[in-house]
Design an enzyme around this catalytic site. Sequence first.
Site, PDB file in Angstrom:
ATOM      1  N   ASP A 193       6.097   2.693   1.683  1.00 60.48           N
ATOM      2  CA  ASP A 193       5.154   1.666   2.132  1.00 60.48           C
ATOM      3  C   ASP A 193       4.447   2.193   3.380  1.00 60.48           C
ATOM      4  O   ASP A 193       5.082   2.384   4.426  1.00 60.48           O
ATOM      5  CB  ASP A 193       5.913   0.369   2.431  1.00 60.48           C
ATOM      6  CG  ASP A 193       4.991  -0.797   2.758  1.00 60.48           C
ATOM      7  OD1 ASP A 193       3.835  -0.558   3.134  1.00 60.48           O
ATOM      8  OD2 ASP A 193       5.456  -1.952   2.650  1.00 60.48           O
ATOM      9  N   HIS A 194       3.150   2.407   3.256  1.00 60.36           N
ATOM     10  CA  HIS A 194       2.419   3.014   4.375  1.00 60.36           C
ATOM     11  C   HIS A 194       2.287   2.073   5.559  1.00 60.36           C
ATOM     12  O   HIS A 194       1.846   2.479   6.640  1.00 60.36           O
ATOM     13  CB  HIS A 194       1.027   3.452   3.913  1.00 60.36           C
ATOM     14  CG  HIS A 194       0.628   4.794   4.437  1.00 60.36           C
ATOM     15  ND1 HIS A 194       0.768   5.153   5.760  1.00 60.36           N
ATOM     16  CD2 HIS A 194       0.095   5.877   3.818  1.00 60.36           C
ATOM     17  CE1 HIS A 194       0.322   6.384   5.931  1.00 60.36           C
ATOM     18  NE2 HIS A 194      -0.075   6.856   4.774  1.00 60.36           N
ATOM     19  N   ARG A 195       2.671   0.811   5.396  1.00 63.63           N
ATOM     20  CA  ARG A 195       2.634  -0.106   6.528  1.00 63.63           C
ATOM     21  C   ARG A 195       3.788   0.139   7.487  1.00 63.63           C
ATOM     22  O   ARG A 195       3.676  -0.138   8.689  1.00 63.63           O
ATOM     23  CB  ARG A 195       2.687  -1.552   6.036  1.00 63.63           C
ATOM     24  CG  ARG A 195       1.506  -1.994   5.213  1.00 63.63           C
ATOM     25  CD  ARG A 195       1.717  -3.369   4.627  1.00 63.63           C
ATOM     26  NE  ARG A 195       2.863  -3.409   3.710  1.00 63.63           N
ATOM     27  CZ  ARG A 195       3.291  -4.491   3.080  1.00 63.63           C
ATOM     28  NH1 ARG A 195       2.668  -5.648   3.265  1.00 63.63           N
ATOM     29  NH2 ARG A 195       4.333  -4.448   2.271  1.00 63.63           N
ATOM     30  N   PRO A 210       0.848  -1.199   0.000  1.00 59.17           N
ATOM     31  CA  PRO A 210       0.000   0.000   0.000  1.00 59.17           C
ATOM     32  C   PRO A 210       0.880   1.245   0.000  1.00 59.17           C
ATOM     33  O   PRO A 210       1.250   1.780   1.045  1.00 59.17           O
ATOM     34  CB  PRO A 210      -0.799  -0.136   1.301  1.00 59.17           C
ATOM     35  CG  PRO A 210       0.090  -0.931   2.202  1.00 59.17           C
ATOM     36  CD  PRO A 210       0.895  -1.846   1.328  1.00 59.17           C
TER      37      PRO A 210
END
Length: 480
Positions: A450-452, A273
Amino acid sequence: MAQVLEFKLPDLGEGLTEAEIVRWLVEVGDVVAIDQPVVEVETAKAMVEVPCPYGGVVTARFGEEGSEFPVGAPLLTVAVGATEAPASPAPSTSSAASASGASSAGAPAAEESSAGSGNVLVGYGTGAPAARRRRIRPERIGTPAAPAPAPVVEPEPVPVAVPAATGEVNGQQGPVAVVSPLVRRLARQHEIDLRRLTGSGPDGLILRADVDSAIRRAEEAARAQTRTAPAEPAVAEAPTAVAAAPAAAERIPLRGVRGAVADKLSRSRSEIPDATCWVDADATELMAARAAMNAASGPSGGPKVSVLALLARICTAALARYPELNSTVDTAAREIVRLPGVHLGFAAQTERGLVVPVVRDAHIRNAESIGAEIARLTELARTGKLSPAQLTGGTFTLNNYGVFGVDGSTPIINHPEAAMLGVGRIMPKPWVHNGELAVRQVVQLSLTFDHRVCDGGTAGGFLRYVADCVEQPAVLLRTL
């Protein structure tokens, strides 16, 4: 009077909820016997020939080859003739004559037991276990006097079992060891018979690499056959073929470097994401610092320091402040893995396609050392001599797309990394400097992350620090 029974796609076990029709084994009007396979289907586990629990005449089929059916959907209907119950409990000798064919001398007669086959098809019950069936075949099967075959007489729907998906594998009968639907679809598209392959996975499992190898062998055989074909007829027929056939679209296989890039980028987009933030920065002072460095080295004082080397050094300093972006995600364990060192990848365009060589241990190198390694790896990339070890293991990627004359982009993360910094072209633009409008060297910086592994605050802090170092290279002195 015949009874029309509906045969639905049974529960094939292992939690499977649907199947794809690969091949019909019967036509409408065919006479089928109990336990006779009527359709070949493909599930997420294997190829299965599904037997029909009824004996009679096929009156309808539902669905074409290639269509998907959920469990419980009708597959076909069978007309089953009526019968009388046996007068005595003989083990296996109930019989009845066909009513529709009684007036024809050549009409075949059939005798079937009233008991089931003893097999089990999920959703269709089971027959009496003690009863056994004996078929008496007609003496004149091939007699054409009857206008249509008489339906097989059965007292009631008879349950049967789903056979394992079998085929000839290496000269023996056994299951087709394929799990991945992608592998089966790839084999189908290239007309590869999976029953002829030997799997290289655990317990003979057929992997995608096995199918790819089979495809390559088939193409090489086709090319060899083309080379050995007679040349004269081809030359003679060429003008006619060109004149008659319309121009066809060119199809380029996704193999080699292009195939590897396609797989990695597709996986990145499907698994990560990502989000992108960007900022314009005044690179005038950075360009002046680079000119001063190269001037100080003199005509023979060593290799020149490139702008890419300075940006790489800035990235390593920024990653030391924001280690969240020098990480990867273990999806199986649901853990973020922060990596101890920075192995900096940089995108390089070559005649063979885009490659990403990796500068090992960039976090302990200075700008001159990073620049020398970038130059060495770039030359290897241009000559096609990069080893797999030099193209793998990166933890962060720097992408200088400004060399193509563009200002900005939204980079795709180099899976399984967590971020990529994109750099546009450095060009003169109007800029407010010290309160006045001036012409300055401006560059756009883009960070895809990476938004994680982090939120926007961390990504913004990293990008802002990079921009500050570009605008004021002296900021780097704190980390040198």
